[in-house]
Design an enzyme around this catalytic site. Structure first.
Site, PDB file in Angstrom:
ATOM      1  CB  CYS B  79      -0.985  -0.024   1.171  1.00  0.00           C
ATOM      2  SG  CYS B  79      -2.343   1.141   0.925  1.00  0.00           S
ATOM      3  CG  HIS B 187      -4.378  -3.158   2.472  1.00  0.00           C
ATOM      4  ND1 HIS B 187      -3.346  -2.871   3.327  1.00  0.00           N
ATOM      5  CD2 HIS B 187      -4.922  -1.976   2.120  1.00  0.00           C
ATOM      6  CE1 HIS B 187      -3.284  -1.565   3.511  1.00  0.00           C
ATOM      7  NE2 HIS B 187      -4.228  -0.997   2.777  1.00  0.00           N
ATOM      8  CD  GLU B 189      -2.568  -6.307   4.706  1.00  0.00           C
ATOM      9  OE1 GLU B 189      -2.029  -6.565   3.608  1.00  0.00           O
ATOM     10  OE2 GLU B 189      -2.725  -5.144   5.130  1.00  0.00           O
TER      11      GLU B 189
END
Lengths: 252, 211
Positions: B79, B187, B189
């Protein structure tokens, strides 16, 4: 192209999900982590946890819930309810939430939105607006304290103001439509969505898959939130999405 | 062992939890010697470019990252962490970046070519389109990942774009790489299965280099 998001909402009291939840396959229907996983598997794009704990202990427990959810899930989630300060935001975001949602606290002290956005970035700050139709002005007024107190504040104007203060997203609940299951409030959603350039999550009134299509097309919403129709298995995120795909609404 | 750079602006928890789900050993640190001893480095980040570079400079972690990058070991920016890898950003004035990759970071325009307004931040799930082969994409099919950002890497850096997403006609570089430097604008994750696979491919790359 960016997809429209479907967002199930879970009410959490003292670390447990409340409001009848009918997922029979669950070992424990009150466990926020288990429920979050079910919605993740159904294709939910994001989750909202609303902390309705009244006690300090309940709030502390929420931080633990957030840690567990973040450890298990690879989708974004927002936590709202009782967040009154940058310290509160820090506790929730450090525990692993992606966004915090401010409601009454933002109305009482709008600077809180700016403080949060400056510290954590706009993308972390959601402002929740509870709005109800007002005949006199033929518009919508903002309510605080869980819809109990009328504020002399126009919902569309308030949305613009929180955007200027640095909010990254608006969670817009129509108090007129909430719980009725007759569809989202399209006029309100459209009015707010067109007044701001940040994403708007529509909430209140979802009864079936068609309602989601309407709020995305006519209502111009970027995301749509629902609680009971998912909890009571009247429909599922999967069902709603497959209908939207057929109707050529872009979803994940 | 993967080191996560802690410079005060990261989503450290979600990145570290994702590594735990992948059973990949990691540590979080702001100490130069520790970070330089890692086999791979992750530079996370949320917030503003200027603040982040300011912190990297005052903590001297900027030098640490540049030294690490020179060593040839894999470095992944996520990011804002990806944006920091580029030459400069126009967020709140002009700020120099780490300049490990060519290109500049600009605000996503609020209007498309026909003058239609659309929303910034680019927030939500968007389709990742693969542009060229990369170890990061090995074995993966195109799918959706979760973005939250208002600035993007502008063209002028085409040769480093591995995958991109289309937002109202703007090509958003989403996965970038050159040599041992990698970046993801979204992102991973928070991007479900595909996100986890992308992250896993990076950790595999780290492991391969060690063995």
């Amino acid at each position: 192209m960016l997809t429209k998001r479907i967002v199930p909402c879970l009410d959490v009291n003292d670390g447990r999900v409340v409001k009848g939840i009918q997922f029979v396959e669950l070992r424990d229907a009150g466990d926020p982590v288990e429920l979050a996983k079910v919605y993740d598997e159904q294709g939910a794009d994001e989750l909202v946890f609303l902390d309705i704990s009244a006690s300090h202990e309940g709030r502390k427990t929420m931080v633990e819930v957030v840690q567990h959810v973040a450890a298990e899930l690879a989708i974004p989630f927002t936590v709202g309810g009782g967040i009154n300060s940058v310290e509160d935001m820090k506790a929730i975001l450090r525990a692993g939430a992606d966004k915090v949602s401010l409601n009454t606290a933002a109305v009482l002290r709008p600077e809180l939105v700016r403080e949060g956005a400056d510290y954590f970035g706009s993308q972390c700050i959601v402002v929740a607006i509870d709005a109800k139709y007002d005949e006199e002005t033929n518009g919508w007024k903002v309510y605080t304290h869980g819809g109990r107190k009328l504020k002399d504040l126009d919902a569309v104007e308030w949305a613009k103001e929180v955007e200027a203060l640095g909010a990254g997203e608006i969670l817009l609940t129509s108090m007129d439509s909430d719980g009725e299951k007759k569809g989202f409030n399209l006029a309100l959603t459209k009015a707010v969505s067109e007044a701001v350039t940040i994403p708007v999550i529509a909430s209140g009134g979802a009864g079936n898959a068609v309602h989601f299509k309407d709020v995305f097309t006519e209502g111009k919403a970027d995301a749509a939130l629902a609680a009971s129709i998912f909890h009571y298995k009247e429909t599922s995120v999967e069902e709603v999405k497959s209908y939207l795909r057929k109707e050529e609404v872009h979803v994940r | 062992m993967i080191g996560i750079v802690d410079y005060g602006m990261g989503n450290l928890f979600s990145v570290s939890k994702a590594l735990e789900r992948l059973n990949v050993p990691y540590f979080i640190s702001d100490i130069q010697e520790e970070l330089l001893s890692a086999d791979g480095l992750i530079l996370p980040g949320v917030g503003a470019f200027k603040d982040a570079m300011g912190l990297l400079e005052t903590t001297h972690l900027k030098e640490t990252i540049l030294t690490f990058a020179e060593s040839g070991k894999p470095l992944l920016g996520i990011c804002l962490g990806m944006q920091l890898l580029f030459e400069e950003s126009k967020e709140n004035g002009t700020t120099k970046g780490l300049a490990l990759l060519p290109g500049e970071v600009l605000r996503i325009p609020k209007e498309d070519r026909e003058g239609n307004a659309y929303k910034v931040p680019h927030m939500g799930w968007n389709l990742l389109r693969y542009q060229k082969n990369s170890t990061l994409l090995e074995g993966l099919t195109e799918g959706y990942v979760y973005f939250v950002h208002s600035y993007y890497v502008h063209e002028g850096s085409k040769d480093v774009i591995v995958a991109s997403a289309d937002y109202a006609g703007v090509e958003i570089p989403a996965v970038v790489s050159r040599d041992n430097i990698y970046g993801m604008q979204f992102h991973p994750e928070k991007s479900g299965e595909l996100g986890m696979q992308l992250l896993e491919n990076f950790t595999k790359r780290v492991k391969e280099r060690v063995s």
